[in-house]
Design a protein around this motif. Structure first.
Motif, mmCIF file in Angstrom:
data_model
loop_
_atom_site.group_PDB
_atom_site.id
_atom_site.type_symbol
_atom_site.label_atom_id
_atom_site.label_comp_id
_atom_site.label_asym_id
_atom_site.label_seq_id
_atom_site.Cartn_x
_atom_site.Cartn_y
_atom_site.Cartn_z
ATOM 1 N N ILE A 32 0.673 -1.775 0.053
ATOM 2 C CA ILE A 32 0.396 0.337 0.328
ATOM 3 C C ILE A 32 0.914 1.031 0.275
ATOM 4 C CG2 ILE A 32 -1.687 1.417 1.360
ATOM 5 C CD1 ILE A 32 -1.588 -1.891 2.865
ATOM 6 N N LEU A 33 0.627 2.079 -1.038
ATOM 7 C CA LEU A 33 0.918 3.494 -0.780
ATOM 8 C C LEU A 33 0.156 4.467 -0.839
ATOM 9 C CD1 LEU A 33 3.632 4.949 -1.461
ATOM 10 C CD2 LEU A 33 3.029 4.673 -4.174
ATOM 11 N N VAL A 34 0.597 5.636 0.643
ATOM 12 C CA VAL A 34 0.231 6.332 0.750
ATOM 13 C C VAL A 34 1.027 7.757 0.750
ATOM 14 C CG1 VAL A 34 -1.281 7.780 1.966
ATOM 15 C CG2 VAL A 34 -1.115 5.321 2.683
ATOM 16 N N LEU A 35 0.222 8.622 -0.572
ATOM 17 C CA LEU A 35 1.515 10.193 -0.376
ATOM 18 C C LEU A 35 0.760 10.958 -0.684
ATOM 19 C CD1 LEU A 35 4.459 9.346 -3.045
ATOM 20 C CD2 LEU A 35 1.560 8.859 -2.948
ATOM 21 N N PRO A 36 1.181 12.056 -0.583
ATOM 22 C CA PRO A 36 0.032 13.600 -0.806
ATOM 23 C C PRO A 36 -0.010 13.804 -2.689
ATOM 24 C CG PRO A 36 1.356 14.129 0.387
ATOM 25 C CD PRO A 36 2.045 12.755 0.273
ATOM 26 N N ARG A 37 -1.390 14.030 -2.866
ATOM 27 C CA ARG A 37 -1.759 14.522 -3.834
ATOM 28 C C ARG A 37 0.090 15.610 -4.823
ATOM 29 N NH1 ARG A 37 -4.275 16.336 -8.285
ATOM 30 N NH2 ARG A 37 -5.374 17.560 -6.659
ATOM 31 N N GLY A 38 0.350 15.818 -5.837
ATOM 32 C CA GLY A 38 1.477 16.588 -6.181
ATOM 33 C C GLY A 38 2.479 16.339 -5.619
ATOM 34 N N GLN A 39 2.931 15.305 -5.028
ATOM 35 C CA GLN A 39 4.086 14.661 -4.378
ATOM 36 C C GLN A 39 4.052 13.050 -4.769
ATOM 37 O OE1 GLN A 39 5.175 15.363 -0.424
ATOM 38 N NE2 GLN A 39 3.173 17.172 -0.293
ATOM 39 N N THR A 40 3.665 13.212 -5.881
ATOM 40 C CA THR A 40 3.692 11.345 -6.261
ATOM 41 C C THR A 40 5.384 11.520 -6.769
ATOM 42 O OG1 THR A 40 2.900 11.720 -8.255
ATOM 43 C CG2 THR A 40 1.513 10.781 -6.562
ATOM 44 N N GLN A 41 6.128 12.185 -7.366
ATOM 45 C CA GLN A 41 7.731 11.884 -7.571
ATOM 46 C C GLN A 41 8.400 10.888 -6.313
ATOM 47 O OE1 GLN A 41 6.853 14.870 -7.003
ATOM 48 N NE2 GLN A 41 8.216 15.927 -5.982
ATOM 49 N N ARG A 42 7.124 11.923 -5.213
ATOM 50 C CA ARG A 42 8.355 10.936 -4.004
ATOM 51 C C ARG A 42 8.637 9.399 -3.947
ATOM 52 N NH1 ARG A 42 7.449 14.902 0.852
ATOM 53 N NH2 ARG A 42 8.913 13.588 1.595
ATOM 54 N N VAL A 43 7.382 8.279 -4.461
ATOM 55 C CA VAL A 43 7.034 7.124 -5.081
ATOM 56 C C VAL A 43 8.861 6.645 -5.638
ATOM 57 C CG1 VAL A 43 6.750 6.918 -7.153
ATOM 58 C CG2 VAL A 43 6.119 5.318 -5.439
ATOM 59 N N ARG A 44 9.663 8.104 -5.937
ATOM 60 C CA ARG A 44 11.292 6.931 -5.980
ATOM 61 C C ARG A 44 11.844 7.198 -4.759
ATOM 62 N NH1 ARG A 44 13.374 8.197 -10.460
ATOM 63 N NH2 ARG A 44 12.226 9.549 -11.462
ATOM 64 N N ALA A 45 11.311 7.926 -3.303
ATOM 65 C CA ALA A 45 12.343 7.933 -2.431
ATOM 66 C C ALA A 45 11.886 5.908 -1.188
ATOM 67 C CB ALA A 45 11.873 8.670 -1.421
ATOM 68 N N ALA A 46 10.034 5.784 -1.889
ATOM 69 C CA ALA A 46 10.008 4.439 -0.593
ATOM 70 C C ALA A 46 11.175 3.387 -1.615
ATOM 71 C CB ALA A 46 8.824 4.372 -1.166
#
Lengths: 381, 381
Positions: free
Chosen positions: A354-368
């Motif tokens: 499950i991935l949860v992150l704010p909209r507008g910052q989804t490029q941060r999936v890279r950190a995950a």
């Protein structure tokens, strides 16, 4: 259109050279699509996996991105059967997706390793005739207006036939900082311009200035050129890539439609994009602007942008219950997903992650993904 | 302490009356714990389920809330083996949890239906001697200082022995609007006060005024009284409950430690809490303030409050990766849960359901459960 399968091809089990069949050699003026399907698509984790990356997922419709890309070039009057450049590990799933959709590739070029786009495209160019027009496309973009796409390709083919390398420019509708831009120069033909400058992802202010100026397009990563023209430019501007891919092609083995370049030679090719290796350096680069409902579908934010919104601005997959929630992207292919009172949130769930992150910052999936890679997490596979 | 199992009990297969064994009748001065385990605990969905409600989950430690509640009254010098009031469908799991933990109940009273606390407590009171001191406790609260709890019970037992109904008041540390309050009156003994007023969940301003005044306690739902004193007050203030439960007890059947009241009679009991039915109305109500690290653990916000925070203020379960996330409660017993860049968020995941809502608003899980109930969603079961 069924791919030719002349006797010459089947016998040729080692080496690359000219593997086009005799009957199409020099006579078939149709365009050869080259579909690049080597990407890992980690930006759409957890749905996108090493074993089944983004282009093999039905992200924007009932068909997968690859299937929809193939459909766009299925008109046999204009296009030959495509060449696909895919990584070895995806050969089986690509075959399965094509046959499921009743689609056929002419060649499946199995990339021995991921070396970015310039080497991948060079593999395809070396498998073609020098005069063949290649339409190079990512396998994982979304285009809602395929007719405009086809019209732009036809518009581009005249100048490409003269030896220009053509890139397609996407009309920007917002100051996006996640894409490269191309500055239009003088008009060469109707709807065809000299490409004056390639610009890497700009900052927000620069992107806004480009929008205001009006003569910048997004770089959509779609190209049209003669195989020979591309290879000549590659040899001149990135000779190390050209040499390594030449050696990989010469050492290739072939099993019916599947071609395996020599892995050791290919690994020596510098991993550089076609933009850096060729387009930014070569002469006679043209840009053909096109407005075709394009999206790279390259992040969860992009998937939100192109998704159908409900009355609360949510883009909801099935198995989602969104209560008093607004402007969210909510998807689950695993557990039932229930949200209450959230806003501008992205939640993507699968059976095992499950991935949860704010909209507008989804490029941060890279950190995950980086953190998961560090611990060799099985949810990446 | 092993429960007595005299011959009289085993033979009595129908009817309730006085089912305490002869040898303890009137001689055993120890307190009888009565543990109420009938709650559905939907406020902690999706972890809490109809088939396995909150008290049967290890929410705050390695043991379940029920097991930890039993441990608090395990001192055989002070307490008899407890009576448990549980719903019929949970009899097997309660048995399993007790035996797993090496704990034993004296009686398992199987509630034929949920009728709130007054009828449930009446069932237990009718199974006891009139002079037995009953310590009535929810099965799903958290108490970190069991010694203070025991000391408060001992402090309360003198006045309870005189026929007062005692409630325990939790020292408030914040203007909580989710609990009822009790106003202290005159001191009756050291640490024992007349309960002047019971107040339902107040609004924020009122709650703050209570805190400022200093003579209000939270109503923790824990009581000590003689069985006879309670039943007399019930008969006076809620005669319909008394009559229905009397009939249900008279029609009870017994199978070793399990007692089944008559379901039809019990269903006639008005579903009213002990507070409304008795405590708010009766004379001789005392409150014993106690500071024992109490929490009702009754919402995901409460679970966050009592949980151990990391340096970013997160309370994290296992199988959670929280990147650049702050002040969140994140738990998963199912898929790997990854958050990036979120704040003040609650995400609770299981194999088949995921709940996402803002911290501070977790009472809104009720809306989710209502919506799921409407569609008979299997994730409630």
């Amino acid at each position: 259109v069924d791919p030719p399968s002349g006797g010459q091809r089947r016998c040729q089990s080692k080496g690359w050279g000219r593997i086009v069949s005799a009957e199409q050699d020099g006579q078939d003026r149709r365009i050869t699509p080259v579909i690049l399907s080597g990407g890992a698509g980690t930006r759409l984790w957890p749905r996108s996996r090493t074993s089944k990356p983004k282009q093999m997922l039905p992200l924007t419709g009932s068909e997968t991105m690859l299937q929809m890309t193939m459909r766009r070039v299925a008109d046999a009057a204009l296009f030959r059967a495509p060449m696909l450049v895919v990584s070895e590990q995806h050969a089986a799933i690509v075959d399965a997706q094509l046959s499921e959709a009743g689609l056929a590739a002419d060649l499946l070029i199995l990339e021995p390793s991921g070396r970015n786009t310039a080497p991948a495209i060079a593999l395809a160019a070396m498998a073609a005739n020098a005069d063949d027009l290649l339409l190079v496309m990512p396998s994982d973009h979304r285009i809602t207006d395929p007719d405009s796409f086809t019209a732009a390709v036809e518009r581009a083919s005249a100048i490409a036939s003269e030896g220009w390398l053509v890139t397609f420019g996407i009309r920007p509708d917002r100051p996006e900082t996640g894409y490269g831009y191309i500055k239009r120069g003088e008009a060469l033909m109707t709807g065809v311009f000299r490409a004056e400058q390639f610009i890497e992802k700009p900052d927000a202010a620069t992107a806004q200035a480009y929008i205001d100026q009006g003569d910048y397009e997004w770089n959509g990563g779609i190209f049209l050129f003669k195989a020979g023209a591309f290879l000549a430019a590659l040899e001149r501007h990135a000779p190390a890539i050209h040499a390594a891919v030449r050696e990989a092609a010469d050492g290739a083995t072939r099993d019916q439609r599947r071609v395996r370049p020599d892995g050791k030679a290919f690994a020596n090719a510098p991993a550089i994009s076609i933009d850096h290796a060729v387009m930014e350096l070569a002469d006679r680069i043209a840009v053909v602007p096109v407005d075709m409902g394009w999206s790279d579908a390259g992040s969860w934010d992009a998937i939100y942008e192109i998704g159908e919104k409900d009355s609360e601005g949510n883009v909801l997959g099935s198995d989602v219950l969104a209560l008093d929630s607004r402007n969210c992207l909510l998807q689950s292919s695993g557990p039932l997903l229930v949200t209450v009172g959230v806003e501008d949130l992205v939640v993507i769930a699968t059976d095992d992650a499950i991935l949860v992150l704010p909209r507008g910052q989804t490029q941060r999936v890279r950190a995950a993904v980086d953190a998961l890679r560090e611990r060799s997490d099985p949810t990446l596979n």
